[in-house]
Design a protein around this motif. Sequence first.
Motif, PDB file in Angstrom:
ATOM      1  N   MET A   1       0.631  -1.039  -0.616  1.00 11.28           N
ATOM      2  CA  MET A   1       0.387  -0.580   0.131  1.00 11.28           C
ATOM      3  C   MET A   1       0.863   0.991   0.163  1.00 11.28           C
ATOM      4  SD  MET A   1      -2.860  -0.540  -0.204  1.00 11.28           S
ATOM      5  CE  MET A   1      -3.406   1.523  -0.079  1.00 11.28           C
ATOM      6  N   HIS A   2       1.872   1.585   1.363  1.00 14.82           N
ATOM      7  CA  HIS A   2       2.862   2.413   0.760  1.00 14.82           C
ATOM      8  C   HIS A   2       2.694   2.666  -0.312  1.00 14.82           C
ATOM      9  CE1 HIS A   2       7.283   3.483   1.466  1.00 14.82           C
ATOM     10  NE2 HIS A   2       6.045   4.851   1.815  1.00 14.82           N
ATOM     11  N   ALA A   3       3.952   1.329  -1.256  1.00 14.64           N
ATOM     12  CA  ALA A   3       3.971   1.618  -2.697  1.00 14.64           C
ATOM     13  C   ALA A   3       3.648   2.521  -3.255  1.00 14.64           C
ATOM     14  CB  ALA A   3       5.201   0.372  -3.117  1.00 14.64           C
ATOM     15  N   LEU A   4       2.432   1.679  -3.376  1.00 18.14           N
ATOM     16  CA  LEU A   4       1.080   2.655  -4.528  1.00 18.14           C
ATOM     17  C   LEU A   4       0.940   3.347  -3.906  1.00 18.14           C
ATOM     18  CD1 LEU A   4      -0.626  -0.775  -5.288  1.00 18.14           C
ATOM     19  CD2 LEU A   4       1.298   0.704  -6.607  1.00 18.14           C
ATOM     20  N   SER A   5       0.769   3.948  -2.924  1.00 13.92           N
ATOM     21  CA  SER A   5       0.388   5.963  -2.469  1.00 13.92           C
ATOM     22  C   SER A   5       1.003   7.114  -3.163  1.00 13.92           C
ATOM     23  CB  SER A   5       0.247   5.579  -1.209  1.00 13.92           C
ATOM     24  OG  SER A   5       1.641   6.140  -0.656  1.00 13.92           O
ATOM     25  N   ASP A   6       2.383   6.900  -3.625  1.00 11.85           N
ATOM     26  CA  ASP A   6       2.639   7.764  -4.016  1.00 11.85           C
ATOM     27  C   ASP A   6       2.421   7.968  -5.021  1.00 11.85           C
ATOM     28  OD1 ASP A   6       5.662   8.952  -3.544  1.00 11.85           O
ATOM     29  OD2 ASP A   6       5.668   8.343  -5.862  1.00 11.85           O
ATOM     30  N   PRO A   7       2.657   9.458  -5.626  1.00 14.04           N
ATOM     31  CA  PRO A   7       1.547   9.620  -7.010  1.00 14.04           C
ATOM     32  C   PRO A   7       3.151   8.859  -8.439  1.00 14.04           C
ATOM     33  CG  PRO A   7       2.759  11.534  -5.732  1.00 14.04           C
ATOM     34  CD  PRO A   7       2.766  10.490  -4.429  1.00 14.04           C
ATOM     35  N   VAL A   8       4.380   9.874  -7.706  1.00  9.68           N
ATOM     36  CA  VAL A   8       4.654   9.229  -9.053  1.00  9.68           C
ATOM     37  C   VAL A   8       5.111   7.681  -9.197  1.00  9.68           C
ATOM     38  CG1 VAL A   8       7.609   9.266  -9.413  1.00  9.68           C
ATOM     39  CG2 VAL A   8       6.657  11.150  -8.357  1.00  9.68           C
ATOM     40  N   ARG A   9       5.012   6.888  -7.912  1.00  7.93           N
ATOM     41  CA  ARG A   9       4.733   5.194  -8.221  1.00  7.93           C
ATOM     42  C   ARG A   9       3.722   4.977  -8.948  1.00  7.93           C
ATOM     43  NH1 ARG A   9       8.089   5.542  -3.550  1.00  7.93           N
ATOM     44  NH2 ARG A   9       6.409   4.986  -2.316  1.00  7.93           N
ATOM     45  N   ILE A  10       2.373   5.251  -8.426  1.00  6.55           N
ATOM     46  CA  ILE A  10       1.784   4.634  -9.235  1.00  6.55           C
ATOM     47  C   ILE A  10       1.516   5.490 -10.139  1.00  6.55           C
ATOM     48  CG2 ILE A  10      -0.127   7.094  -8.896  1.00  6.55           C
ATOM     49  CD1 ILE A  10      -0.780   3.572  -8.551  1.00  6.55           C
ATOM     50  N   SER A  11       2.034   6.363 -11.010  1.00  8.34           N
ATOM     51  CA  SER A  11       2.121   7.125 -12.402  1.00  8.34           C
ATOM     52  C   SER A  11       2.903   5.621 -12.937  1.00  8.34           C
ATOM     53  CB  SER A  11       3.060   8.419 -12.161  1.00  8.34           C
ATOM     54  OG  SER A  11       1.600   8.750 -11.487  1.00  8.34           O
ATOM     55  N   ILE A  12       4.081   5.448 -12.416  1.00 11.82           N
ATOM     56  CA  ILE A  12       4.969   4.611 -13.175  1.00 11.82           C
ATOM     57  C   ILE A  12       4.502   3.897 -13.565  1.00 11.82           C
ATOM     58  CG2 ILE A  12       7.528   3.192 -12.410  1.00 11.82           C
ATOM     59  CD1 ILE A  12       8.456   4.961 -10.635  1.00 11.82           C
ATOM     60  N   VAL A  13       3.672   2.853 -12.193  1.00 12.17           N
ATOM     61  CA  VAL A  13       3.069   2.158 -12.776  1.00 12.17           C
ATOM     62  C   VAL A  13       2.038   1.597 -14.027  1.00 12.17           C
ATOM     63  CG1 VAL A  13       1.634   0.121 -11.756  1.00 12.17           C
ATOM     64  CG2 VAL A  13       3.141   0.967 -10.433  1.00 12.17           C
ATOM     65  N   ALA A  14       1.335   2.591 -13.873  1.00 13.86           N
ATOM     66  CA  ALA A  14       0.139   3.199 -14.791  1.00 13.86           C
ATOM     67  C   ALA A  14       1.081   3.311 -16.435  1.00 13.86           C
ATOM     68  CB  ALA A  14       0.206   4.302 -14.539  1.00 13.86           C
ATOM     69  N   GLU A  15       1.945   4.037 -16.193  1.00  7.75           N
ATOM     70  CA  GLU A  15       3.116   3.595 -17.546  1.00  7.75           C
ATOM     71  C   GLU A  15       3.837   2.072 -18.052  1.00  7.75           C
ATOM     72  OE1 GLU A  15       3.221   5.942 -19.871  1.00  7.75           O
ATOM     73  OE2 GLU A  15       1.786   7.237 -18.916  1.00  7.75           O
ATOM     74  N   LEU A  16       3.648   1.732 -17.120  1.00  2.75           N
ATOM     75  CA  LEU A  16       4.091  -0.301 -16.623  1.00  2.75           C
ATOM     76  C   LEU A  16       2.961  -0.632 -17.692  1.00  2.75           C
ATOM     77  CD1 LEU A  16       6.640  -1.000 -13.839  1.00  2.75           C
ATOM     78  CD2 LEU A  16       7.091   0.297 -16.236  1.00  2.75           C
TER      79      LEU A  16
ATOM     80  N   MET B   1      -5.218   8.414  -1.711  1.00  2.00           N
ATOM     81  CA  MET B   1      -4.545   7.564  -1.817  1.00  2.00           C
ATOM     82  C   MET B   1      -3.147   7.707  -0.963  1.00  2.00           C
ATOM     83  SD  MET B   1      -5.173   4.693  -2.869  1.00  2.00           S
ATOM     84  CE  MET B   1      -3.770   3.806  -3.122  1.00  2.00           C
ATOM     85  N   HIS B   2      -2.953   8.696  -0.500  1.00  2.00           N
ATOM     86  CA  HIS B   2      -2.151   9.154   1.035  1.00  2.00           C
ATOM     87  C   HIS B   2      -2.815   8.679   2.112  1.00  2.00           C
ATOM     88  CE1 HIS B   2      -0.766  11.835   3.460  1.00  2.00           C
ATOM     89  NE2 HIS B   2       0.334  10.980   3.332  1.00  2.00           N
ATOM     90  N   ALA B   3      -3.847   9.263   2.247  1.00  2.00           N
ATOM     91  CA  ALA B   3      -4.230   8.956   2.962  1.00  2.00           C
ATOM     92  C   ALA B   3      -5.245   7.498   4.060  1.00  2.00           C
ATOM     93  CB  ALA B   3      -5.943   9.370   3.462  1.00  2.00           C
ATOM     94  N   LEU B   4      -4.574   6.939   2.644  1.00  2.00           N
ATOM     95  CA  LEU B   4      -5.124   5.312   3.326  1.00  2.00           C
ATOM     96  C   LEU B   4      -4.170   4.484   3.329  1.00  2.00           C
ATOM     97  CD1 LEU B   4      -8.255   4.392   1.531  1.00  2.00           C
ATOM     98  CD2 LEU B   4      -8.355   4.869   3.372  1.00  2.00           C
ATOM     99  N   SER B   5      -2.353   4.934   2.396  1.00  2.00           N
ATOM    100  CA  SER B   5      -1.905   3.817   2.999  1.00  2.00           C
ATOM    101  C   SER B   5      -0.959   4.200   4.169  1.00  2.00           C
ATOM    102  CB  SER B   5      -0.849   4.820   1.736  1.00  2.00           C
ATOM    103  OG  SER B   5      -0.207   6.217   2.570  1.00  2.00           O
ATOM    104  N   ASP B   6      -1.296   4.760   5.563  1.00  2.00           N
ATOM    105  CA  ASP B   6      -0.603   5.043   6.480  1.00  2.00           C
ATOM    106  C   ASP B   6      -1.355   3.420   6.908  1.00  2.00           C
ATOM    107  OD1 ASP B   6       0.564   6.443   9.014  1.00  2.00           O
ATOM    108  OD2 ASP B   6      -0.896   5.492   9.867  1.00  2.00           O
ATOM    109  N   PRO B   7      -0.245   2.808   7.948  1.00  2.00           N
ATOM    110  CA  PRO B   7      -1.250   1.537   8.715  1.00  2.00           C
ATOM    111  C   PRO B   7      -1.973   2.094   9.888  1.00  2.00           C
ATOM    112  CG  PRO B   7       1.182   1.555   8.830  1.00  2.00           C
ATOM    113  CD  PRO B   7       1.038   2.541   7.621  1.00  2.00           C
ATOM    114  N   VAL B   8      -1.938   3.035  10.274  1.00  2.00           N
ATOM    115  CA  VAL B   8      -2.807   3.066  11.460  1.00  2.00           C
ATOM    116  C   VAL B   8      -3.912   4.122  10.932  1.00  2.00           C
ATOM    117  CG1 VAL B   8      -2.900   4.956  12.947  1.00  2.00           C
ATOM    118  CG2 VAL B   8      -0.295   3.946  12.919  1.00  2.00           C
ATOM    119  N   ARG B   9      -3.439   4.963  10.564  1.00  2.00           N
ATOM    120  CA  ARG B   9      -5.579   5.034   9.513  1.00  2.00           C
ATOM    121  C   ARG B   9      -6.091   3.917   9.282  1.00  2.00           C
ATOM    122  NH1 ARG B   9      -1.314  10.008   8.187  1.00  2.00           N
ATOM    123  NH2 ARG B   9      -1.287   8.973   6.092  1.00  2.00           N
TER     124      ARG B   9
END
Lengths: 93, 93
Positions: A1-16, B1-9
């Motif tokens: 979840m943390h990996a997918l929450s970053d806007p840059v990384r989700i963009s990368i995944v979308a392009e991939l 997405m950022h809001a939901l990516s934190d394990p506590v949240r």
Amino acid sequence: MHALSDPVRISIVAELRKAEEGLNCVETTGRLKFSMPKSTCSQHYRILRESGIIHSERRGVEMTSKVRRKELDSRFPGLLDAILKAWRREHGE
Amino acid sequence: MHALSDPVRISIVAELRKAEEGLNCVETTGRLKFSMPKSTCSQHYRILRESGIIHSERRGVEMTSKVRRKELDSRFPGLLDAILKAWRREHGE
DNA sequence: TCTATTGTTCGGTATTTGTGAACAATAGAA
DNA sequence: TTCTATTGTTCACAAATACCGAACAATAGA
């Protein structure tokens, strides 16, 4: 979840997901709307790799990466699709 | 997405979905497996509130919060369910 | 061997997050 | 009213995390 929450990384995944044959860092940076140094790109790829979202393979001088669709879908059915769908809805395209 | 990516949240959201009548900070802290100071709890609630995931309402001395299920489901169908399902799969219960 | 290209590692800086202390708001009792 | 107890917020600083340039590693081709 943390990996997918970053806007840059989700963009990368979308392009991939759009690129059948995978992409390397330089190609990825070229397709995104924003630019970043290669060290940053490398870090994002490492996080995606270590979290199991992508798989990377060396091809000559470059590292080609692809989304691990089958593994992800069997472990977390519908998750990546739902996240990408939400992301597209927010960020146009 | 950022809001939901934190394990506590995401834990907080999972607890809120189980509680029909909503929860306040103190109740939430009591139900989670880990503890945190109330200032931290307040910050997490603020992030969840500002991102539109929960709605909070003052009831006397306490703030009762609930997940905005309808709004979320209409805007991002299936997203919250997919994320919570993946979270449960990783963190037991 | 030399050069060009791609990607990684490392160290310092900048940004973000967590936390205690002080404060605000409300309810009920004295 | 005033005092006390309870809940939650704000603020400032410490701790953790992320970003980025520079140096390095790896591979291919001339």
